[in-house]
Write a protein that holds these residues in place. Structure first.
Motif, short mmCIF file in Angstrom:
data_model
loop_
_atom_site.label_atom_id
_atom_site.label_comp_id
_atom_site.label_asym_id
_atom_site.label_seq_id
_atom_site.Cartn_x
_atom_site.Cartn_y
_atom_site.Cartn_z
N PHE A 56 37.92 -44.15 -14.49
CA PHE A 56 37.94 -44.84 -13.21
C PHE A 56 36.82 -45.88 -13.12
CE2 PHE A 56 40.32 -41.02 -11.92
CZ PHE A 56 41.37 -41.61 -11.23
N ALA A 57 35.68 -45.58 -13.77
CA ALA A 57 34.54 -46.49 -13.71
C ALA A 57 34.72 -47.71 -14.60
CB ALA A 57 33.26 -45.74 -14.10
N ARG A 58 35.52 -47.58 -15.67
CA ARG A 58 35.61 -48.65 -16.66
C ARG A 58 36.61 -49.74 -16.30
NH1 ARG A 58 35.77 -44.44 -20.83
NH2 ARG A 58 33.72 -44.32 -21.84
N LEU A 59 37.40 -49.53 -15.28
CA LEU A 59 38.52 -50.42 -15.04
C LEU A 59 38.19 -51.62 -14.17
CD1 LEU A 59 41.29 -47.73 -14.66
CD2 LEU A 59 41.00 -49.34 -16.53
N GLY A 60 36.92 -52.01 -14.11
CA GLY A 60 36.55 -53.22 -13.38
C GLY A 60 36.94 -53.13 -11.93
N ASN A 61 37.50 -54.23 -11.40
CA ASN A 61 37.86 -54.29 -9.98
C ASN A 61 39.37 -54.23 -9.76
OD1 ASN A 61 35.16 -54.63 -9.06
ND2 ASN A 61 35.23 -56.73 -9.78
N ASP A 62 40.11 -53.79 -10.77
CA ASP A 62 41.57 -53.82 -10.65
C ASP A 62 42.14 -52.81 -9.64
OD1 ASP A 62 41.66 -55.86 -12.43
OD2 ASP A 62 41.98 -54.59 -14.18
N PRO A 63 41.85 -51.52 -9.80
CA PRO A 63 42.47 -50.56 -8.87
C PRO A 63 41.87 -50.67 -7.48
CG PRO A 63 41.59 -49.47 -10.84
CD PRO A 63 41.01 -50.84 -10.78
N CYS A 64 42.66 -50.29 -6.49
CA CYS A 64 42.16 -50.32 -5.12
C CYS A 64 41.17 -49.17 -4.93
CB CYS A 64 43.30 -50.22 -4.12
SG CYS A 64 44.23 -48.68 -4.21
N PRO A 65 40.26 -49.29 -3.97
CA PRO A 65 39.24 -48.25 -3.75
C PRO A 65 39.83 -46.88 -3.51
CG PRO A 65 38.69 -50.24 -2.54
CD PRO A 65 40.07 -50.44 -3.08
N GLU A 66 40.99 -46.80 -2.84
CA GLU A 66 41.59 -45.50 -2.54
C GLU A 66 41.95 -44.74 -3.81
OE1 GLU A 66 42.48 -48.36 -1.20
OE2 GLU A 66 41.81 -48.11 0.88
N ILE A 67 42.39 -45.47 -4.84
CA ILE A 67 42.72 -44.83 -6.12
C ILE A 67 41.45 -44.45 -6.86
CG2 ILE A 67 43.79 -45.20 -8.39
CD1 ILE A 67 45.80 -47.03 -7.03
N ARG A 68 40.49 -45.38 -6.88
CA ARG A 68 39.28 -45.16 -7.65
C ARG A 68 38.43 -44.00 -7.10
NH1 ARG A 68 36.95 -48.70 -11.09
NH2 ARG A 68 37.86 -50.53 -10.15
N THR A 89 28.45 -38.23 -17.19
CA THR A 89 29.32 -38.02 -16.02
C THR A 89 28.64 -38.53 -14.75
OG1 THR A 89 30.33 -36.09 -17.06
CG2 THR A 89 30.58 -36.31 -14.67
N PHE A 90 27.35 -38.27 -14.60
CA PHE A 90 26.61 -38.76 -13.43
C PHE A 90 26.62 -40.29 -13.40
CE2 PHE A 90 24.55 -34.51 -13.17
CZ PHE A 90 24.73 -34.29 -11.82
N LYS A 91 26.38 -40.91 -14.54
CA LYS A 91 26.37 -42.37 -14.61
C LYS A 91 27.73 -42.92 -14.19
CE LYS A 91 26.50 -45.99 -18.14
NZ LYS A 91 27.98 -46.11 -18.13
N SER A 92 28.81 -42.31 -14.69
CA SER A 92 30.16 -42.80 -14.41
C SER A 92 30.51 -42.69 -12.93
CB SER A 92 31.18 -42.04 -15.25
OG SER A 92 30.97 -42.24 -16.62
N VAL A 93 30.22 -41.54 -12.32
CA VAL A 93 30.60 -41.35 -10.92
C VAL A 93 29.76 -42.25 -10.01
CG1 VAL A 93 29.04 -39.42 -10.35
CG2 VAL A 93 31.29 -39.61 -9.24
N LEU A 94 28.51 -42.52 -10.38
CA LEU A 94 27.69 -43.45 -9.59
C LEU A 94 28.23 -44.88 -9.71
CD1 LEU A 94 24.10 -42.10 -10.30
CD2 LEU A 94 25.23 -42.20 -8.07
N GLU A 95 28.73 -45.25 -10.87
CA GLU A 95 29.35 -46.57 -11.03
C GLU A 95 30.59 -46.70 -10.16
OE1 GLU A 95 29.96 -46.84 -15.22
OE2 GLU A 95 27.91 -47.54 -15.63
N VAL A 96 31.35 -45.60 -10.04
CA VAL A 96 32.52 -45.61 -9.15
C VAL A 96 32.07 -45.81 -7.70
CG1 VAL A 96 34.38 -44.19 -8.20
CG2 VAL A 96 33.99 -44.24 -10.67
N CYS A 97 31.00 -45.15 -7.31
CA CYS A 97 30.47 -45.32 -5.94
C CYS A 97 30.07 -46.77 -5.70
CB CYS A 97 29.28 -44.40 -5.72
SG CYS A 97 29.69 -42.64 -5.66
N LEU A 99 31.38 -49.43 -7.20
CA LEU A 99 32.60 -50.25 -7.17
C LEU A 99 33.37 -50.07 -5.87
CD1 LEU A 99 33.71 -49.65 -10.85
CD2 LEU A 99 33.03 -51.86 -9.89
N THR A 100 33.24 -48.93 -5.23
CA THR A 100 33.97 -48.66 -3.98
C THR A 100 33.07 -48.77 -2.75
OG1 THR A 100 33.55 -46.29 -4.28
CG2 THR A 100 35.65 -47.15 -5.09
N ASN A 101 31.80 -49.14 -2.97
CA ASN A 101 30.82 -49.26 -1.88
C ASN A 101 30.66 -47.94 -1.12
OD1 ASN A 101 28.90 -50.78 -0.55
ND2 ASN A 101 30.30 -51.46 1.05
#
Length: 434
Positions: A56-68, A89-97, A99-101
């Motif tokens: 989920f973190a690697r996919l740039g800005n393509d998916p909508c926030p609800e999916i990510r 895992t911590f790094k990845s989930v923080l990157e998702v946060c 990307l979704t603000n």
């Protein structure tokens, strides 16, 4: 094809193979496939979950926030399972946060980072610095930066960029000098952020010094540096330097074209801006909303009402771009400059953004330029309604009432300011006598 081979040999249900396939699909933009593999993998462990969260973190800005944000749910599942989480895992989930603000969620995850003893990890620190920067909490970003023992170039760049986003441009430059003093070497992203700080401060000598440093360090070849350099020279009014920079960029992207069009537009070279747009089309560059905003500014500066409207109306049909508030404000400004103030007001009311103060500020400027006092007062009252705690709204309305001879209403406005504890900021000057 490889996935097909895995299924044929009967390894599709293997936990380790499933984890690798989730990672494979995620890295190549196959979010749906990654999710399907994840759902079909039995006995999911922290490795499989970590691969999916990273997907989920690697996919740039393509998916909508609800999916990510699904990545955060997976992270919560891991916490409930009571498994030990990795730094990755911590790094990845923080990157998702980021990307979704999801700043509040990121703060909660930060607590788990500290609980697990990962606060000294530079990659996690970078994600946290960016998270708090988005939340306009630069003090928290700085605290994360200072608590990181191994500060690499990415960590320094993240903190410099955080200062720039918070408009602490002097601190950004100061941190860059500190960065150089400890013997670190910047990359293209560091210099891009520093150029943005120089541009905001409009320091010609410093801008040229940064330009020279970029050339000497061999980083001038990177497009991201060239784009920032175009904007930097635009802010100090050196259009010729912006043009030279643009011509020297070997790999122009959409931001390069947009920055150059805007440089022409804001400095009275509207004809060149429109010519560059046509050249952009001829080169097959996909035109985005930033380029169209620059074109609208050019049309507004030159008073080309019909051409500006043509570009505005073609945004969605020809370029697939939905007009935002800035585009609409440009149209209001365009109409106002040619004296079509009534049409500008009608445009606001039918724009779907009639409660956005930016559009009404544009209309107010037109009213003041053309001396339309009654509509100006009406607009000022609307702004005070939309921005009840903005000092400028009260000051503008007070001046409008005074200009129209409506003394009692002017005094009432000033009384409201006092009641709400507002005061006009004192003016300052940077003029230094000889």
């Amino acid at each position: 094809m490889l996935h097909g081979c895995v299924v044929k040999v009967g390894l599709d249900l293997d936990m380790f193979v499933g984890s690798a396939m989730v990672d494979m699909y995620a890295k190549n933009g196959g979010l749906e496939e990654a999710i399907k593999v994840f759902d079909c993998t039995p006995n999911q462990n922290a490795v499989v979950y970590g691969a999916m969260i990273a997907g989920f973190a690697r996919l740039g800005n393509d998916p909508c926030p609800e999916i990510r944000i699904e990545a955060v749910r997976l992270f919560s599942d891991l916490l409930r399972m009571g498994v030990k989480l990795s730094r990755f895992t911590f790094k990845s989930v923080l990157e998702v946060c980021n990307l979704t603000n999801a700043v509040h969620c990121g703060r909660l995850i930060h607590a788990h980072v500290i609980f697990n003893g990962f606060q000294d990890d530079e990659f996690i620190a970078n994600a946290l610095i960016n998270l708090y920067s988005q939340a306009r909490s630069v003090s928290d970003s700085l605290r994360c930066f200072q608590m990181t023992p191994r500060q690499d170039v990415v960590t320094w760049t993240s903190m410099i960029t955080a200062f720039v986003h918070d408009e602490n441009f002097e601190k950004a430059l100061g941190l860059f000098l500190e960065f150089l003093s400890v013997g670190k070497e910047p990359d293209q992203f560091t210099l891009s952020s520093v150029m943005n700080a120089c541009a905001a401060l409009s320091l010609p000598a410093t801008c040229k010094q940064i330009h020279c440093y970029t050339v000497k360090s061999g980083l001038a070849q990177f497009t991201v540096c060239g784009n920032s350099q175009i904007s930097m020279y635009r802010n100090i009014g050196d259009v010729e330097a912006s043009k030279k920079t643009f011509e020297l960029i070997t790999c122009l992207d959409i931001f390069s074209w947009s920055a150059m069009i805007l440089s022409y537009a804001v400095h009275g070279h509207e004809g060149e801006a429109l010519v560059l747009l046509e050249k952009m089309k001829d080169c097959g560059v996909v035109i985005n909303d930033n380029a169209l905003l620059a074109v609208l500014i050019a049309c507004s500066q030159q008073g080309l009402a019909e051409e500006g409207f043509r570009h505005y109306e073609s945004m969605l049909s020809d370029y697939g771009c939905s007009p935002n508030t800035k585009h609409k404000a440009c149209v209001v400004d365009l109409l106002g400059r040619v004296g079509k103030i009534s049409e500008a007001e009608d445009f606001i009311m039918g724009s779907g953004s009639e409660n956005d103060p930016i559009l009404w500020h544009a209309l107010l400027r037109a009213c003041r330029i053309h001396g339309d006092k009654e509509r100006g007062i009406k607009t000022g009252e609307k702004l005070m309604e939309l921005e009840p705690f903005a000092v400028t709204s009260y000051v503008v309305l007070y001046n409008l009432y005074m200009g129209a001879g409506k003394i009692s209403l002017a005094m009432k406005t000033r009384g409201l300011m006092r009641e709400r504890g507002m005061s006009k900021e004192a003016g300052i000057s940077w003029f230094m006598p000889d």
